[in-house]
Design an enzyme around this catalytic site. Structure first.
Site, mmCIF file in Angstrom:
data_model
loop_
_atom_site.group_PDB
_atom_site.id
_atom_site.type_symbol
_atom_site.label_atom_id
_atom_site.label_comp_id
_atom_site.label_asym_id
_atom_site.label_seq_id
_atom_site.Cartn_x
_atom_site.Cartn_y
_atom_site.Cartn_z
ATOM 1 N N HIS A 161 42.491 41.617 48.351
ATOM 2 C CA HIS A 161 42.184 39.873 47.004
ATOM 3 C C HIS A 161 41.795 40.376 45.471
ATOM 4 C CE1 HIS A 161 41.192 37.370 51.262
ATOM 5 N NE2 HIS A 161 42.696 37.772 50.831
ATOM 6 N N CYS A 169 45.651 39.740 31.992
ATOM 7 C CA CYS A 169 46.455 38.190 31.292
ATOM 8 C C CYS A 169 47.471 37.786 32.047
ATOM 9 C CB CYS A 169 46.736 39.282 30.015
ATOM 10 S SG CYS A 169 47.816 37.932 28.853
ATOM 11 N N CYS A 172 50.938 39.020 29.797
ATOM 12 C CA CYS A 172 51.473 40.316 29.497
ATOM 13 C C CYS A 172 51.015 41.296 30.840
ATOM 14 C CB CYS A 172 51.068 40.563 28.114
ATOM 15 S SG CYS A 172 49.532 41.078 28.053
ATOM 16 N N CYS A 241 43.716 37.123 25.200
ATOM 17 C CA CYS A 241 44.272 38.609 25.102
ATOM 18 C C CYS A 241 44.776 39.306 23.858
ATOM 19 C CB CYS A 241 45.435 38.402 26.389
ATOM 20 S SG CYS A 241 46.695 40.131 26.295
ATOM 21 N N GLY A 309 32.313 43.236 59.327
ATOM 22 C CA GLY A 309 32.000 42.317 57.947
ATOM 23 C C GLY A 309 32.511 41.365 57.739
ATOM 24 N N ASN A 335 30.424 42.315 63.789
ATOM 25 C CA ASN A 335 29.888 40.807 63.004
ATOM 26 C C ASN A 335 29.306 40.271 63.474
ATOM 27 O OD1 ASN A 335 30.758 39.310 60.323
ATOM 28 N ND2 ASN A 335 31.747 38.133 61.644
ATOM 29 N N LEU A 336 27.908 39.929 62.402
ATOM 30 C CA LEU A 336 27.185 38.769 62.729
ATOM 31 C C LEU A 336 27.554 37.671 62.594
ATOM 32 C CD1 LEU A 336 24.354 40.327 60.639
ATOM 33 C CD2 LEU A 336 24.567 40.719 62.868
#
Ligand code: ZN
Length: 407
Positions: A161, A169, A172, A241, A309, A335-336
């Site tokens: 991600h 920008c 560009c 930019c 997680g 994982n919790l």
């Protein structure tokens, strides 16, 4: 084919998990099960790739950065639970709406220092150690804090991600480091810069909870936003930019764009190019094809998947786990709380298996993984020793990672 978009998925709690194997409900049992998982013989349904000792790919999410002081989304103190009015910005809002960008950057300006001073934690370091021991092929992370890159630069980590350490920008595509951008925001918004200093001194920004922020003297609107007398969001300014400002880009139609700034260098909304956006995938935005393909390749070239997680609530992450499952790959999840559709990943498992075919543990990875590393050392497992002190010093920060600032 249509590229998958990032959506806001499940914000409520998921059903509690079924622990697998059953003795993984204790720390000792979970460590033994994960040790079996990492050391298991290749799955017969997979080809020769899984015969490699470092055949495990790790998929991580916001849960592993909680121990670094960053909020996750769906955990007990997650953003969606603590701040009921939290709503992330959508890509189209950010790109199309100057007012939405002002609000985004004002909030982001205040959130930045907490992220800037956060560091990788025991989970990242244990992943580094497992990599040194030869168990891990690569890491795919949904996190945008760049902690994996800081903690184990020699072990490949794909940021599914994107990352907050830079702006990109939208015209560009050049990148600008976030710390330079932050200094520009402070220069363009002196009243906010003063508020930030005060809020940091009072500790008001240590929590995402609007109530505790208010209790520490931060002036907030009912929706949890900062209410700065004399300097509302509508006056917040942000830079253009610098590349597009110096050389306005040519549009696909062949005309020259315009990039306008005020006398101090703040972006003018009449501009047709030069909008800087955090280099993260916002909600409603497509993941770039090369990133999506690299993530699929990471799964396809692995023999096992270890999920840590994350509730896999975002589709882009869930589909990677599903891809692994469809190929017959053993899956382990630490994982919790519940994980989206997790019963699918463990269906038809041999009841007598001891972790080699699948593990489900519900514990903090920053406690469990270091114990796993110690256990594997005692077994003499792996292909190399612990990293030297010199390698450990890689943790010294040389750039500026940040956690999710999509709010
Ligand atoms: Zn540009």
């Amino acid at each position: 084919m249509r590229k998958p978009l990032m959506r806001i998925p499940y914000t409520g709690p998921l059903p509690p998990p079924r622990i697998l194997p059953r003795n993984a409900n204790t720390a000792v049992g979970a460590v033994a099960a994960l040790s079996n998982f990492l050391n298991a013989s290749p799955a017969p349904t997979l080809d020769e790739r899984s015969t490699s000792p470092n055949s495990t790919v790790i998929l991580t999410g916001a849960g592993i950065s909680v121990a670094s002081g960053l909020a996750d989304y769906r955990g007990t103190n997650g953003t969606y639970r603590v701040n009921k009015t939290y709503r992330p910005i959508y890509y189209h809002e950010f790109v199309q709406n100057h007012e939405a960008r002002k609000r985004y950057w004002a909030r982001s300006f205040l959130g930045w220092p907490n992220l800037d001073r956060a560091e990788p934690n025991a989970t990242h370091r244990a992943i580094r150690d497992l990599g040194h021991m030869g168990f891990i092929k690569s890491v795919v992370t949904q996190n945008v804090d760049s902690f994996h890159l800081l903690a184990h630069p020699e072990l490949p980590a794909l940021e599914l991600h994107g990352y907050l350490r830079s702006l990109r920008c939208i015209s560009c595509h050049n990148e600008l480091p976030r710390d330079i951008f932050q200094k520009e925001l402070a220069r363009l918004n002196p009243a906010w810069a003063e508020l930030l200093e005060e809020a940091l001194a009072s500790g008001a920004l240590d929590s995402e909870d609007p109530e505790s922020r208010r209790a520490k003297g931060m002036k907030l609107n009912p929706d949890g936003d900062v209410d700065l007398p004399g300097a509302p969001y509508t006056t917040f300014r942000y830079p253009a930019c610098p590349t597009c400002l110096a050389t306005p880009p040519i549009t696909p139609a062949g005309t020259k764009s315009t990039v306008k700034v005020d006398k101090d260098g703040a972006f003018e909304p009449s501009s047709t190019a030069g909008i800087l956006k955090p280099a993260v995938v916002m909600f409603g935005e497509s993941i770039a094809s090369p990133v999506k393909e690299a993530a699929e390749h990471a799964i396809d070239s692995a023999g096992r998947l270890l999920v840590i997680g994350t509730s896999l609530a975002t589709y882009s992450a869930w589909r990677l786990a599903r891809r692994a499952k469809d190929q017959g790959m053993p899956i382990a999840i630490i994982n919790l709380g519940g994980v989206r559709g997790e019963e699918l990943f463990f269906e038809n498992l041999d009841a007598g298996q001891r972790g080699e075919l699948g593990v489900r543990a519900e514990m903090s990875s920053d406690k469990l993984l270091p114990s796993l590393v110690d256990h594997l050392h005692v077994l003499g497992a792996g292909t190399s020793d612990r990293p030297s002190q010199a390698a450990a010093k890689v943790l010294t920060r040389n750039n500026s990672p940040f956690k999710d600032m999509l709010s």
